[in-house]
Design an enzyme around this catalytic site. Structure first.
Site: not given
Length: 224
Positions: A91, A112, A19
């Protein structure tokens, strides 16, 4: 002026997670191109530099991934930039490891960090989608992206980050294909088309030389 944003989570616990590949890209660019030291600003870490006449600010939001838009929105407003001046590095589970693609606008695909940025500045910014692969099932995605890159991935990851740094000036000036080519030259360098010529082998099937001696000469040679 351009605002380059790398997405990730702050702290050593997350530093090597999949991430955090966006943070890694920012660190590589800053180190390779002599940007000034990182400092706390815009709810994140920033540093500044130039590529020719173009001023660039790098930003690593420290709001944690799900609130990345707070930091990006604050930086964009302070610097008086429009969404098209923002490039976000993140990512991408829908791309294979080592693959990089560019995108402008569109949806956030459930990411998100992008979802938060959409909420603060809208969707009309540029993105560098950095492939990390997919775990195979959507329920496994959260744990997958929050795990460190395995040692087996370090070679292509290092090449990709160096390639991004190699081509970043081209991306800043709007030459996306040249930027992607710089990455490809690191991740999958072309093989040489030149090969050593094959050595010639003796022709064992060649016909014997024709005997041009006269009958008399053959008889003389026979009794020599």
């Amino acid at each position: 002026m351009k605002l380059l944003v790398g997405l990730g989570n702050p702290g050593t616990k997350y530093a090597h997670n999949r991430h955090n590949i966006g943070f890694m890209a920012m660190d590589q660019i800053a180190a390779d191109h002599g940007f000034n030291g990182w400092r706390s600003k815009f709810q994140g870490q920033t540093c500044d530099g130039r590529f020719g006449s173009e001023r660039v600010t790098l930003l690593k939001p420290e709001t944690f991934m799900n609130l990345s838009g707070q930091s990006v929105g604050e930086a964009m407003r302070y610097l008086k930039l429009a969404p098209e001046d923002v490039i976000v590095f993140h990512d991408e589970i829908d791309l294979a490891p080592g693959k990089v693609r560019l995108k402008t606008g569109g949806g956030h695909a459930g990411h998100n960090g992008l979802r938060s940025i959409h909420g603060h500045i809208g969707p009309d910014y540029d993105r560098v989608r950095m492939g990390v692969g997919h775990p195979g099932h959507k329920d496994a995605v959260p744990g997958y992206v929050l795990r460190d890159f395995p040692k087996a991935d370090q070679a292509w990851l290092d090449d990709e980050l160096r390639g991004i740094s190699d081509g970043i000036a081209d991306l800043i000036t709007g030459d996306g294909p040249k930027f992607l080519n710089a990455i490809a030259l690191r991740v999958a360098p072309p093989r040489s088309s030149k090969s050593a010529p094959k050595p010639k082998t003796p022709d064992t099937a060649s016909e014997p030389e024709t005997d041009t001696r006269s009958p008399m000469q053959k008889l003389v040679d026979k009794f020599r």
